[in-house]
Design a protein around this motif. Sequence first.
Motif, PDB file in Angstrom:
ATOM      1  N   TRP A   9      37.643  25.265  42.281  1.00  0.00           N
ATOM      2  CA  TRP A   9      36.911  25.418  41.021  1.00  0.00           C
ATOM      3  C   TRP A   9      35.626  24.595  40.999  1.00  0.00           C
ATOM      4  O   TRP A   9      34.722  24.885  40.230  1.00  0.00           O
ATOM      5  CB  TRP A   9      37.792  25.101  39.820  1.00  0.00           C
ATOM      6  CG  TRP A   9      38.233  23.675  39.703  1.00  0.00           C
ATOM      7  CD1 TRP A   9      39.330  23.100  40.257  1.00  0.00           C
ATOM      8  CD2 TRP A   9      37.578  22.643  38.968  1.00  0.00           C
ATOM      9  NE1 TRP A   9      39.401  21.778  39.918  1.00  0.00           N
ATOM     10  CE2 TRP A   9      38.335  21.465  39.115  1.00  0.00           C
ATOM     11  CE3 TRP A   9      36.431  22.591  38.189  1.00  0.00           C
ATOM     12  CZ2 TRP A   9      37.977  20.263  38.540  1.00  0.00           C
ATOM     13  CZ3 TRP A   9      36.087  21.389  37.609  1.00  0.00           C
ATOM     14  CH2 TRP A   9      36.854  20.244  37.777  1.00  0.00           C
ATOM     15  N   GLN A  10      35.509  23.598  41.863  1.00  0.00           N
ATOM     16  CA  GLN A  10      34.300  22.785  41.930  1.00  0.00           C
ATOM     17  C   GLN A  10      33.299  23.319  42.953  1.00  0.00           C
ATOM     18  O   GLN A  10      32.156  22.873  42.982  1.00  0.00           O
ATOM     19  CB  GLN A  10      34.648  21.339  42.282  1.00  0.00           C
ATOM     20  CG  GLN A  10      35.392  20.631  41.184  1.00  0.00           C
ATOM     21  CD  GLN A  10      35.752  19.209  41.566  1.00  0.00           C
ATOM     22  OE1 GLN A  10      35.823  18.854  42.745  1.00  0.00           O
ATOM     23  NE2 GLN A  10      36.005  18.391  40.562  1.00  0.00           N
ATOM     24  N   ARG A  11      33.744  24.252  43.780  1.00  0.00           N
ATOM     25  CA  ARG A  11      32.857  24.811  44.804  1.00  0.00           C
ATOM     26  C   ARG A  11      32.312  26.159  44.357  1.00  0.00           C
ATOM     27  O   ARG A  11      32.825  26.798  43.448  1.00  0.00           O
ATOM     28  CB  ARG A  11      33.624  24.974  46.114  1.00  0.00           C
ATOM     29  CG  ARG A  11      34.078  23.650  46.703  1.00  0.00           C
ATOM     30  CD  ARG A  11      34.589  23.798  48.129  1.00  0.00           C
ATOM     31  NE  ARG A  11      35.478  24.909  48.350  1.00  0.00           N
ATOM     32  CZ  ARG A  11      36.803  24.817  48.429  1.00  0.00           C
ATOM     33  NH1 ARG A  11      37.398  23.654  48.288  1.00  0.00           N
ATOM     34  NH2 ARG A  11      37.546  25.876  48.652  1.00  0.00           N
ATOM     35  N   GLY A  46      38.783  30.358  41.016  1.00  0.00           N
ATOM     36  CA  GLY A  46      38.563  29.053  40.413  1.00  0.00           C
ATOM     37  C   GLY A  46      39.617  28.724  39.369  1.00  0.00           C
ATOM     38  O   GLY A  46      40.112  27.595  39.288  1.00  0.00           O
ATOM     39  N   ARG A  47      39.989  29.722  38.548  1.00  0.00           N
ATOM     40  CA  ARG A  47      41.036  29.513  37.544  1.00  0.00           C
ATOM     41  C   ARG A  47      42.377  29.244  38.217  1.00  0.00           C
ATOM     42  O   ARG A  47      43.154  28.397  37.767  1.00  0.00           O
ATOM     43  CB  ARG A  47      41.123  30.711  36.604  1.00  0.00           C
ATOM     44  CG  ARG A  47      39.955  30.795  35.638  1.00  0.00           C
ATOM     45  CD  ARG A  47      40.164  31.817  34.547  1.00  0.00           C
ATOM     46  NE  ARG A  47      40.356  33.171  35.017  1.00  0.00           N
ATOM     47  CZ  ARG A  47      39.390  34.038  35.269  1.00  0.00           C
ATOM     48  NH1 ARG A  47      38.134  33.695  35.076  1.00  0.00           N
ATOM     49  NH2 ARG A  47      39.659  35.250  35.696  1.00  0.00           N
ATOM     50  N   ALA A  48      42.653  29.918  39.334  1.00  0.00           N
ATOM     51  CA  ALA A  48      43.903  29.691  40.070  1.00  0.00           C
ATOM     52  C   ALA A  48      43.936  28.277  40.647  1.00  0.00           C
ATOM     53  O   ALA A  48      44.984  27.621  40.651  1.00  0.00           O
ATOM     54  CB  ALA A  48      44.060  30.727  41.183  1.00  0.00           C
ATOM     55  N   SER A  49      42.793  27.796  41.116  1.00  0.00           N
ATOM     56  CA  SER A  49      42.704  26.444  41.650  1.00  0.00           C
ATOM     57  C   SER A  49      42.995  25.414  40.557  1.00  0.00           C
ATOM     58  O   SER A  49      43.700  24.430  40.791  1.00  0.00           O
ATOM     59  CB  SER A  49      41.304  26.221  42.223  1.00  0.00           C
ATOM     60  OG  SER A  49      41.082  24.880  42.532  1.00  0.00           O
ATOM     61  N   ASP A  96      45.690  25.087  32.774  1.00  0.00           N
ATOM     62  CA  ASP A  96      45.795  26.536  32.637  1.00  0.00           C
ATOM     63  C   ASP A  96      44.681  27.028  31.734  1.00  0.00           C
ATOM     64  O   ASP A  96      44.721  26.828  30.523  1.00  0.00           O
ATOM     65  CB  ASP A  96      47.163  26.919  32.058  1.00  0.00           C
ATOM     66  CG  ASP A  96      47.390  28.421  32.066  1.00  0.00           C
ATOM     67  OD1 ASP A  96      46.740  29.117  32.869  1.00  0.00           O
ATOM     68  OD2 ASP A  96      48.203  28.898  31.264  1.00  0.00           O
ATOM     69  N   ILE A  97      43.648  27.619  32.325  1.00  0.00           N
ATOM     70  CA  ILE A  97      42.570  28.165  31.512  1.00  0.00           C
ATOM     71  C   ILE A  97      42.594  29.677  31.625  1.00  0.00           C
ATOM     72  O   ILE A  97      43.036  30.244  32.625  1.00  0.00           O
ATOM     73  CB  ILE A  97      41.191  27.589  31.891  1.00  0.00           C
ATOM     74  CG1 ILE A  97      40.797  27.974  33.301  1.00  0.00           C
ATOM     75  CG2 ILE A  97      41.157  26.097  31.728  1.00  0.00           C
ATOM     76  CD1 ILE A  97      39.352  27.628  33.627  1.00  0.00           C
TER      77      ILE A  97
END
Length: 97
Positions: A6-8, A22-25, A32-33
């Motif tokens: 999510w930071q990359r 990114g959400r899975a990361s 949990d977003i």
Amino acid sequence: MKTPTWQRKEGQNPTGGLNAKGRASLKAAGQDIKPPVKSGDNPRRASFLARMGNMPGPEMKDGKPTRLLLSLNAWGASSKADAKAKSKAISARNKAK
């Protein structure tokens, strides 16, 4: 050690926010977003727009939109001022229901 997805760049949606990867990361890290709510009177949308409309920092940098502006666009606002106005309007409509 590699930084979380999510930071990359591979975890970020080029039009703003995070993509599914990114959400899975973030979920693997214990958060949990949910994906953005692009329209309608969802209270989550009003809350996000109010929060992001008050964030410090520029909307444009070096002639390019910042991640802040891209996220606002993904949620249906064209600027921080527009986000604040839409948030108030959505909240007012939800209270009237």
